[in-house]
Design a protein around this motif. Structure first.
Motif, PDB file in Angstrom:
ATOM      1  N   ARG A   1       0.833  -1.214   0.000  1.00 17.76           N
ATOM      2  CA  ARG A   1       0.000   0.000   0.000  1.00 17.76           C
ATOM      3  C   ARG A   1       0.865   1.261   0.000  1.00 17.76           C
ATOM      4  O   ARG A   1       0.572   2.222  -0.718  1.00 17.76           O
ATOM      5  CB  ARG A   1      -0.935  -0.010   1.217  1.00 17.76           C
ATOM      6  CG  ARG A   1      -2.079  -1.001   1.098  1.00 17.76           C
ATOM      7  CD  ARG A   1      -3.115  -0.803   2.189  1.00 17.76           C
ATOM      8  NE  ARG A   1      -2.587  -1.116   3.511  1.00 17.76           N
ATOM      9  CZ  ARG A   1      -2.571  -2.322   4.044  1.00 17.76           C
ATOM     10  NH1 ARG A   1      -3.037  -3.363   3.346  1.00 17.76           N
ATOM     11  NH2 ARG A   1      -2.095  -2.530   5.262  1.00 17.76           N
ATOM     12  N   LEU A   2       1.916   1.269   0.813  1.00 18.18           N
ATOM     13  CA  LEU A   2       2.780   2.443   0.858  1.00 18.18           C
ATOM     14  C   LEU A   2       3.498   2.653  -0.475  1.00 18.18           C
ATOM     15  O   LEU A   2       3.628   3.788  -0.946  1.00 18.18           O
ATOM     16  CB  LEU A   2       3.798   2.302   1.990  1.00 18.18           C
ATOM     17  CG  LEU A   2       3.228   2.329   3.408  1.00 18.18           C
ATOM     18  CD1 LEU A   2       4.326   2.049   4.424  1.00 18.18           C
ATOM     19  CD2 LEU A   2       2.545   3.657   3.714  1.00 18.18           C
ATOM     20  N   HIS A   3       3.963   1.575  -1.077  1.00 25.78           N
ATOM     21  CA  HIS A   3       4.636   1.680  -2.372  1.00 25.78           C
ATOM     22  C   HIS A   3       3.647   2.149  -3.437  1.00 25.78           C
ATOM     23  O   HIS A   3       3.985   2.970  -4.311  1.00 25.78           O
ATOM     24  CB  HIS A   3       5.251   0.333  -2.759  1.00 25.78           C
ATOM     25  CG  HIS A   3       6.275   0.426  -3.832  1.00 25.78           C
ATOM     26  ND1 HIS A   3       6.763  -0.675  -4.505  1.00 25.78           N
ATOM     27  CD2 HIS A   3       6.903   1.501  -4.389  1.00 25.78           C
ATOM     28  CE1 HIS A   3       7.650  -0.298  -5.394  1.00 25.78           C
ATOM     29  NE2 HIS A   3       7.759   1.027  -5.361  1.00 25.78           N
ATOM     30  N   GLN A   4       2.427   1.648  -3.377  1.00 24.02           N
ATOM     31  CA  GLN A   4       1.384   2.078  -4.308  1.00 24.02           C
ATOM     32  C   GLN A   4       1.110   3.574  -4.150  1.00 24.02           C
ATOM     33  O   GLN A   4       0.969   4.305  -5.146  1.00 24.02           O
ATOM     34  CB  GLN A   4       0.110   1.279  -4.067  1.00 24.02           C
ATOM     35  CG  GLN A   4      -1.023   1.587  -5.033  1.00 24.02           C
ATOM     36  CD  GLN A   4      -2.268   0.760  -4.742  1.00 24.02           C
ATOM     37  OE1 GLN A   4      -2.520   0.368  -3.607  1.00 24.02           O
ATOM     38  NE2 GLN A   4      -3.035   0.473  -5.782  1.00 24.02           N
ATOM     39  N   ASN A   5       1.042   4.040  -2.906  1.00 28.66           N
ATOM     40  CA  ASN A   5       0.866   5.479  -2.665  1.00 28.66           C
ATOM     41  C   ASN A   5       1.979   6.285  -3.318  1.00 28.66           C
ATOM     42  O   ASN A   5       1.747   7.314  -3.964  1.00 28.66           O
ATOM     43  CB  ASN A   5       0.859   5.768  -1.165  1.00 28.66           C
ATOM     44  CG  ASN A   5      -0.383   5.279  -0.455  1.00 28.66           C
ATOM     45  OD1 ASN A   5      -1.388   4.955  -1.090  1.00 28.66           O
ATOM     46  ND2 ASN A   5      -0.311   5.212   0.858  1.00 28.66           N
ATOM     47  N   TYR A   6       3.203   5.811  -3.129  1.00 26.14           N
ATOM     48  CA  TYR A   6       4.375   6.513  -3.662  1.00 26.14           C
ATOM     49  C   TYR A   6       4.342   6.556  -5.190  1.00 26.14           C
ATOM     50  O   TYR A   6       4.579   7.610  -5.805  1.00 26.14           O
ATOM     51  CB  TYR A   6       5.635   5.804  -3.175  1.00 26.14           C
ATOM     52  CG  TYR A   6       6.927   6.348  -3.741  1.00 26.14           C
ATOM     53  CD1 TYR A   6       7.516   7.493  -3.207  1.00 26.14           C
ATOM     54  CD2 TYR A   6       7.573   5.698  -4.798  1.00 26.14           C
ATOM     55  CE1 TYR A   6       8.714   7.989  -3.716  1.00 26.14           C
ATOM     56  CE2 TYR A   6       8.765   6.180  -5.310  1.00 26.14           C
ATOM     57  CZ  TYR A   6       9.329   7.326  -4.763  1.00 26.14           C
ATOM     58  OH  TYR A   6      10.505   7.792  -5.269  1.00 26.14           O
ATOM     59  N   LEU A   7       4.042   5.411  -5.808  1.00 23.24           N
ATOM     60  CA  LEU A   7       4.011   5.360  -7.261  1.00 23.24           C
ATOM     61  C   LEU A   7       2.872   6.207  -7.816  1.00 23.24           C
ATOM     62  O   LEU A   7       2.991   6.796  -8.905  1.00 23.24           O
ATOM     63  CB  LEU A   7       3.871   3.912  -7.733  1.00 23.24           C
ATOM     64  CG  LEU A   7       5.080   3.013  -7.441  1.00 23.24           C
ATOM     65  CD1 LEU A   7       4.788   1.577  -7.839  1.00 23.24           C
ATOM     66  CD2 LEU A   7       6.334   3.525  -8.146  1.00 23.24           C
ATOM     67  N   GLY A   8       1.764   6.302  -7.080  1.00 22.78           N
ATOM     68  CA  GLY A   8       0.675   7.175  -7.500  1.00 22.78           C
ATOM     69  C   GLY A   8       1.111   8.626  -7.529  1.00 22.78           C
ATOM     70  O   GLY A   8       0.752   9.384  -8.441  1.00 22.78           O
ATOM     71  N   MET A   9       1.900   9.023  -6.522  1.00 23.17           N
ATOM     72  CA  MET A   9       2.429  10.388  -6.519  1.00 23.17           C
ATOM     73  C   MET A   9       3.438  10.582  -7.646  1.00 23.17           C
ATOM     74  O   MET A   9       3.416  11.584  -8.366  1.00 23.17           O
ATOM     75  CB  MET A   9       3.084  10.697  -5.164  1.00 23.17           C
ATOM     76  CG  MET A   9       2.122  10.778  -4.008  1.00 23.17           C
ATOM     77  SD  MET A   9       2.884  11.420  -2.487  1.00 23.17           S
ATOM     78  CE  MET A   9       3.954  10.062  -2.026  1.00 23.17           C
ATOM     79  N   LYS A  10       4.324   9.616  -7.802  1.00 20.67           N
ATOM     80  CA  LYS A  10       5.410   9.731  -8.773  1.00 20.67           C
ATOM     81  C   LYS A  10       4.909   9.730 -10.214  1.00 20.67           C
ATOM     82  O   LYS A  10       5.345  10.560 -11.040  1.00 20.67           O
ATOM     83  CB  LYS A  10       6.389   8.568  -8.561  1.00 20.67           C
ATOM     84  CG  LYS A  10       7.517   8.502  -9.572  1.00 20.67           C
ATOM     85  CD  LYS A  10       8.382   7.272  -9.323  1.00 20.67           C
ATOM     86  CE  LYS A  10       9.475   7.139 -10.384  1.00 20.67           C
ATOM     87  NZ  LYS A  10      10.316   5.930 -10.150  1.00 20.67           N
ATOM     88  N   ASN A  11       3.999   8.821 -10.546  1.00 23.46           N
ATOM     89  CA  ASN A  11       3.611   8.616 -11.938  1.00 23.46           C
ATOM     90  C   ASN A  11       2.314   9.304 -12.341  1.00 23.46           C
ATOM     91  O   ASN A  11       2.108   9.584 -13.519  1.00 23.46           O
ATOM     92  CB  ASN A  11       3.486   7.113 -12.226  1.00 23.46           C
ATOM     93  CG  ASN A  11       4.790   6.369 -12.014  1.00 23.46           C
ATOM     94  OD1 ASN A  11       5.867   6.905 -12.257  1.00 23.46           O
ATOM     95  ND2 ASN A  11       4.706   5.127 -11.550  1.00 23.46           N
ATOM     96  N   SER A  12       1.436   9.560 -11.364  1.00 20.31           N
ATOM     97  CA  SER A  12       0.124  10.121 -11.696  1.00 20.31           C
ATOM     98  C   SER A  12      -0.201  11.400 -10.945  1.00 20.31           C
ATOM     99  O   SER A  12      -1.316  11.918 -11.080  1.00 20.31           O
ATOM    100  CB  SER A  12      -0.971   9.072 -11.402  1.00 20.31           C
ATOM    101  OG  SER A  12      -0.714   7.860 -12.076  1.00 20.31           O
ATOM    102  N   ALA A  13       0.748  11.895 -10.142  1.00 18.53           N
ATOM    103  CA  ALA A  13       0.522  13.106  -9.341  1.00 18.53           C
ATOM    104  C   ALA A  13      -0.741  12.977  -8.493  1.00 18.53           C
ATOM    105  O   ALA A  13      -1.503  13.931  -8.323  1.00 18.53           O
ATOM    106  CB  ALA A  13       0.446  14.345 -10.237  1.00 18.53           C
ATOM    107  N   THR A  14      -0.938  11.773  -7.946  1.00 21.31           N
ATOM    108  CA  THR A  14      -2.123  11.491  -7.140  1.00 21.31           C
ATOM    109  C   THR A  14      -1.726  11.326  -5.682  1.00 21.31           C
ATOM    110  O   THR A  14      -0.872  10.488  -5.359  1.00 21.31           O
ATOM    111  CB  THR A  14      -2.814  10.199  -7.625  1.00 21.31           C
ATOM    112  OG1 THR A  14      -3.152  10.341  -9.004  1.00 21.31           O
ATOM    113  CG2 THR A  14      -4.062   9.925  -6.807  1.00 21.31           C
ATOM    114  N   LEU A  15      -2.350  12.097  -4.808  1.00 20.99           N
ATOM    115  CA  LEU A  15      -2.061  11.980  -3.384  1.00 20.99           C
ATOM    116  C   LEU A  15      -2.764  10.761  -2.802  1.00 20.99           C
ATOM    117  O   LEU A  15      -3.873  10.417  -3.221  1.00 20.99           O
ATOM    118  CB  LEU A  15      -2.518  13.233  -2.641  1.00 20.99           C
ATOM    119  CG  LEU A  15      -1.668  14.491  -2.849  1.00 20.99           C
ATOM    120  CD1 LEU A  15      -2.357  15.698  -2.200  1.00 20.99           C
ATOM    121  CD2 LEU A  15      -0.284  14.298  -2.255  1.00 20.99           C
TER     122      LEU A  15
END
Length: 392
Positions: free
Chosen positions: A55-69
């Motif tokens: 979940r934490l990695h998914q959160n990070y990748l969402g920020m990195k690749n999709s600018a999603t908080l």
């Protein structure tokens, strides 16, 4: 508790809802999963709960690749356990077969809503008490000051800051009777309360010295009041630092439509603050004779792990452990025999290990080098005006 296999340090993160706790945690863990860090780092950070790690990695990748908080968590107190697996020889052997294969960071996330509003009933009140009890083992507490709210209250920052500190203070007052068994002060408790500016990227002209001055000028009395409440909870209240250490935190650089996760501030200091800052401060308190028997036992326990890990003063440690029932009289032995050597070795470990062939480096040496690297990270943080440690 720390074992003879893992050096375990705890950190508790406090902040009101929306202050950036989830983003901060996701940035910390996700950045450690970047392929370059995994390949080149001195250790790998692994979540002991695979689901939490995903979940934490998914959160990070969402920020990195999709600018999603990431979605905010509400009324959820969670502890995250991360292993810092040191690299070196015998990498393939089971953990139990190797001395000090890893350090463990336990990250306690305390719901901000419990600082801002009353609980809904007895069940939630019970969960709040249990959540706080779970983080009593923490060595360091980060109290987050929301950079966005400072901006929103520019020129009148005290309005927000007084509200924040009053909410934290009042919550602790309400919890006091539930936390103290028969009114006895706590031996194990977060004794270093670092004031952290989250979302510091929003205030690029404010370095850590300016942040400290802002806090002291606007809410110095409230910081002292919070310290007074905390001192009423702990044994050896002289061994307590509240609002004496400051750090800037930015989980990424945020702009419309983009989140640049590589542009972090202070996130890389979380591990050093959790692992080394308590050791430094405990040594200082011990030398200043601020530790009672119960707290001294805790200090000796931590020192035992580190000393054994880096191969220092094993004879002194053995004597101390054999005299636990007379630990007060042994504090002098700690100061004269163990802690100076421990401190010196941590500070000089990097230089001593330069001559060691990397292929023959043991886990013990890797831990010493890692602790020394963390110490250097703290020094660099101060040089860059991102961190400010208590001078006393």
């Amino acid at each position: 508790m720390a074992s003879n296999k893992v050096l375990e340090q705890h950190i508790a993160v406090f902040g009101e809802s929306g202050s950036g706790k989830t983003v901060m945690l996701s940035s910390f863990y996700g950045s450690e999963q970047e392929p370059q860090n995994i390949k080149e780092g001195a250790f790998n950070v692994v979540a002991e709960d695979a689901g939490q790690g995903t979940r934490l990695h998914q959160n990070y990748l969402g920020m990195k690749n999709s600018a999603t908080l990431p979605d905010a968590t509400k009324f959820t107190a969670t502890s995250y356990r991360f292993l810092l697996k040191l690299k070196g020889e015998s990498e393939s052997k089971p953990l139990k077969a190797k001395p000090f294969d890893a350090l463990r960071l336990v990250w306690h996330d305390y719901p901000g809503e419990w600082f801002e509003q009353d609980v809904s009933g007895p069940e939630e009140a019970s969960r709040r008490v249990e959540a706080f009890r779970a983080l009593l083992a923490s060595h360091v507490a980060l109290l987050l000051v929301d950079g966005q709210k400072l901006l929103d209250n520019a020129g009148q920052e005290e309005r927000y800051l007084k509200s924040l500190l009053s909410n934290v203070r009042n919550s602790l007052v309400l919890l006091r009777d539930d936390l103290l068994s028969e009114g006895k002060p706590l031996v194990t408790f977060p004794r270093i309360w670092v004031v952290a500016l989250s979302k510091s990227d929003l205030l690029p002209d404010l370095d850590v010295n300016g942040f400290k001055e802002l806090i002291i000028e606007k809410v110095g009395d409230e910081i002292a009041g919070l310290g007074g409440v905390l001192s009423g909870l702990v044994e050896s209240d002289g061994a307590l630092s509240v609002g004496e250490d400051f750090v800037l935190i930015s989980s990424a650089k945020f702009s419309p439509g983009a989140i640049e996760v590589a542009q972090r501030v202070g996130i890389d200091l979380v591990l050093p603050m959790a692992a080394v800052l308590p050791l430094e401060r405990h040594l200082r308190w011990a030398r200043a004779d601020k530790l009672t028997t119960g707290v001294a036992k805790k200090l000796v326990g931590n020192a035992e792990v580190v000393a054994a890990a880096i191969g220092v003063a094993s004879g002194v440690v053995a004597k101390l452990i054999s005299k636990k029932s007379k630990i007060a009289g042994a504090v002098g032995l700690v100061l004269s025999g163990l802690t100076p050597k421990l401190e010196d070795v941590i500070k000089s470990a990097g230089a001593k290990l330069e001559a060691v062939d990397a292929a023959a480096a043991t886990k013990r040496q890797n831990l010493a080098a890692t602790l020394d690297g963390f110490r250097i990270d703290l020094d660099v943080g101060e040089e860059k005006a991102v961190l400010l440690r208590s001078p006393g």
